[in-house]
Each structure stands twice: as structure tokens, then as C-alpha cells.
Design a protein around this motif. Structure first.
Motif, PDB file in Angstrom:
ATOM      1  N   HIS A  52     -39.148 -41.123 -13.561  1.00 11.11           N
ATOM      2  CA  HIS A  52     -39.125 -40.120 -14.633  1.00 11.11           C
ATOM      3  C   HIS A  52     -37.691 -39.985 -15.142  1.00 11.11           C
ATOM      4  O   HIS A  52     -37.149 -38.898 -15.251  1.00 11.11           O
ATOM      5  CB  HIS A  52     -39.649 -38.772 -14.118  1.00 11.11           C
ATOM      6  CG  HIS A  52     -41.054 -38.852 -13.630  1.00 11.11           C
ATOM      7  ND1 HIS A  52     -41.380 -39.322 -12.376  1.00 11.11           N
ATOM      8  CD2 HIS A  52     -42.213 -38.538 -14.234  1.00 11.11           C
ATOM      9  CE1 HIS A  52     -42.697 -39.287 -12.235  1.00 11.11           C
ATOM     10  NE2 HIS A  52     -43.220 -38.829 -13.346  1.00 11.11           N
TER      11      HIS A  52
ATOM     12  N   HIS B 147     -44.315 -34.334 -18.924  1.00 10.76           N
ATOM     13  CA  HIS B 147     -44.906 -33.919 -17.647  1.00 10.76           C
ATOM     14  C   HIS B 147     -44.936 -32.392 -17.524  1.00 10.76           C
ATOM     15  O   HIS B 147     -45.895 -31.834 -16.982  1.00 10.76           O
ATOM     16  CB  HIS B 147     -44.126 -34.524 -16.473  1.00 10.76           C
ATOM     17  CG  HIS B 147     -44.643 -35.865 -16.064  1.00 10.76           C
ATOM     18  ND1 HIS B 147     -44.567 -36.961 -16.869  1.00 10.76           N
ATOM     19  CD2 HIS B 147     -45.250 -36.268 -14.930  1.00 10.76           C
ATOM     20  CE1 HIS B 147     -45.102 -37.993 -16.253  1.00 10.76           C
ATOM     21  NE2 HIS B 147     -45.534 -37.595 -15.068  1.00 10.76           N
TER      22      HIS B 147
ATOM     23  N   THR C 242     -48.363 -30.358 -16.887  1.00  9.23           N
ATOM     24  CA  THR C 242     -48.555 -29.449 -15.755  1.00  9.23           C
ATOM     25  C   THR C 242     -48.856 -28.044 -16.245  1.00  9.23           C
ATOM     26  O   THR C 242     -49.765 -27.376 -15.729  1.00  9.23           O
ATOM     27  CB  THR C 242     -47.315 -29.452 -14.841  1.00  9.23           C
ATOM     28  OG1 THR C 242     -47.075 -30.798 -14.413  1.00  9.23           O
ATOM     29  CG2 THR C 242     -47.516 -28.570 -13.631  1.00  9.23           C
TER      30      THR C 242
ATOM     31  N   ALA D 203     -49.484 -36.770 -19.026  1.00 12.21           N
ATOM     32  CA  ALA D 203     -48.474 -37.371 -18.145  1.00 12.21           C
ATOM     33  C   ALA D 203     -48.520 -38.894 -18.211  1.00 12.21           C
ATOM     34  O   ALA D 203     -47.478 -39.553 -18.295  1.00 12.21           O
ATOM     35  CB  ALA D 203     -48.673 -36.887 -16.712  1.00 12.21           C
TER      36      ALA D 203
ATOM     37  N   ASP E  65     -44.969 -33.640  -8.764  1.00 17.66           N
ATOM     38  CA  ASP E  65     -45.086 -33.142 -10.124  1.00 17.66           C
ATOM     39  C   ASP E  65     -44.865 -31.634 -10.168  1.00 17.66           C
ATOM     40  O   ASP E  65     -44.139 -31.131 -11.023  1.00 17.66           O
ATOM     41  CB  ASP E  65     -46.452 -33.493 -10.703  1.00 17.66           C
ATOM     42  CG  ASP E  65     -46.524 -33.223 -12.191  1.00 17.66           C
ATOM     43  OD1 ASP E  65     -45.664 -33.749 -12.922  1.00 17.66           O
ATOM     44  OD2 ASP E  65     -47.419 -32.481 -12.610  1.00 17.66           O
TER      45      ASP E  65
END
Length: 112
Positions: free
Chosen positions: A17, A26, A30, A59, A84
Motif C-alpha cells: 500500500h 482503502h 473500510t 480496495a 486493514d
């Protein structure tokens, strides 16, 4: 690839990432999945169906079209989910950049 512990996997996860836009996608994924979880508790349990669709969909988009790699969740789904949420928390508190710098001084294992 096998990882001996969560800290090893975390270093790999962060390396996957590396672009700020991937991390932002992301974060949105989330947050969206958390909103759907809350909606399922408050309104209708069918919102649970939308959690993985939007959570993983957003994601994975960032991995394929922004970062240019394969999502870590393909090989390590449980650890990826934990990481995550860890990354989400660090971003929420403004500590993710510091964590990236900390991990940048360590060798990162290559996965897959």
C-alpha cells in the motif's frame, strides 16, 4: 509466502500500500463497510451483503488500477483484514505516515 507473525505480515502489507491514493481508497472501503455494518444493525440485516461487495470491491480496485499489484487478501485473508483495520485506525489518528517511515528503515519481505 509464509509469515512468522503479524509484525512480519504488517511490514509486507504496508509495502503493498505504498501509494497514498491506495491507502485513501482503502480508507473509503473500510469506512463504507463499517457504515453498512451499522445500517444492518439499525435497519435491516440485508446491508451485511453490501459490506464485502463494497469493502473488497473498492480496495481491490485500488490494487489493480492504482497500486498495480495483487491484493494481499488473496493469499492471507484474515491477516489482511486485521491489517486493514489497523491501517484504518492509524490513518484516522494521523499516525500512518509515521508508521510508513518506521517500516521504511526495515527490509520488507516479498510476498506471492
Amino acid at each position: 509466502m509464509n509469515f512468522r507473525n503479524m509484525e512480519e505480515f504488517w511490514a509486507f502489507y504496508v509495502s503493498q500500500h505504498s501509494k497514498p491514493s491506495t491507502r485513501r481508497w482503502h480508507f473509503v472501503a473500510t469506512l463504507t463497510s463499517i457504515v453498512f455494518l451499522l445500517c444492518s444493525v439499525l435497519f435491516n440485516w440485508w446491508f451485511l451483503v453490501l459490506m464485502p461487495i463494497f469493502g473488497y470491491g473498492i480496495a481491490w480496485y485500488s490494487h489493480f488500477f492504482v497500486e498495480g499489484n495483487i491484493p494481499a487478501s488473496f493469499g492471507h485473508p484474515f491477516w489482511s483484514l486485521l491489517c486493514d483495520y489497523k491501517m484504518f485506525g492509524l490513518m484516522l489518528t494521523g499516525k500512518m505516515d509515521k508508521e510508513i517511515k518506521r517500516l521504511g528503515k526495515r527490509p520488507v519481505l516479498q510476498g506471492f
